[in-house]
Design a protein around this motif. Structure first.
Motif: not given
Length: 282
Positions: A245, A192, A247, A189, A237, A115
């Motif tokens: 966000l 996020y 994946h 993680g 980010a 990010g």
């Protein structure tokens, strides 16, 4: 900690399938695995067939060891990596890069999806990691030290090998690719980061953030193998846009950047391979 006999057993099995000894190792991150399929004289070996090798379960990580050539440079490539957030022990998360070292790779080039934190970054940018912040709360060297692998207190001043960084800059010029530079922050993680955490990371000097790579860099530094890494900035980010966000977006942006990424990585491998050959001849 993983023992030298365990690493050498894995390397023995892999060597049985390799046409030649690799001089450069490569690790491919989320959505970036397609580069390995372009290797000449390609040989693939599933991680499941390699003793001790952890299998990733994250989308975009194929779990294959690929071997072949980029020009005249023999390459061993990890098509995907295991992450700590999957529940793998730390020793397992760095097992793959330690095996690359035991296979004889004299340089390891790592990649990841990250990010973007720096205000000038955009999705699709490629960033050379010049230094890192280990904020994962763990270190792969914790526990008894095996002197056969490396010394107890390795210096991290040049964890990102200066020669490989220079070769990456030259490779970007070769490929006609814009290569940004910055500091990579590694967090555990799998969530996020929050907008507040991103503001904290920016204050600490981070330009990009991700969930990998730093343990591998530390393990390779421990073994005395030069290493460096490039991030594909797959998203801005948290807090820098109004979008949540996802994946799938990370994978899609990585795939969209494939042509520039592949050109840069291939040029970097060629230069690193030439440098490794010169080093072995001197």
């Amino acid at each position: 900690m993983t023992t030298l006999p365990e690493l050498d057993e894995a390397a023995r099995v892999i060597r049985h399938h390799l046409p030649a000894r690799p001089s450069v190792g490569v690790v491919l991150g989320s959505g970036l695995g397609g580069w390995a399929d372009e290797l000449a004289d390609l040989v693939k070996l599933p991680y499941a067939d390699i003793p001790g090798m952890p299998r990733p379960a994250v989308a975009g990580h194929a779990g294959m060891l690929c071997a072949g050539r980029v020009g005249d440079v023999q390459v061993a490539c990890l098509q995907g990596r295991a992450h700590l957030y999957e529940g793998h022990a730390l020793a397992k998360a760095v097992f793959g890069v330690r095996v690359l070292a035991r296979l004889g790779c004299r340089a390891v080039l790592l990649t990841n999806a990250a990010g973007g934190i720096h205000h000038s970054f955009a999705a699709g940018d490629l960033m050379l990691i010049t230094d890192h912040l280990n904020l994962m709360g763990v270190n792969p060297l914790v526990g008894p030290n095996d002197e056969a692998l490396g010394k107890r207190f390795p210096d991290m001043t040049y964890a990102h090998d200066p020669r490989l960084l220079e070769l990456a800059r030259a490779a970007a010029n070769d490929a006609g690719v814009t290569l940004r530079e910055g500091v990579y922050a590694a967090l555990l993680g799998p969530t996020y980061e929050t907008p507040a955490e991103i503001r904290m990371l920016r204050t600490l000097g981070a330009d990009a953030v991700g969930m990998s790579t730093v343990p591998e860099i530390i393990a390779l530094r421990h073994m005395g193998v030069p290493a460096a890494a490039i991030s594909c900035i797959t998203n801005l980010a948290a807090g820098l846009t109004q979008r949540e966000l996802d994946h799938a977006e990370v994978e899609e942006t990585a795939r969209a950047s494939r042509a520039r990424f592949s050109a840069l990585l291939s040029a970097w491998v060629r230069r690193a391979g030439e440098g490794a050959a010169a080093g072995s001849a001197s």
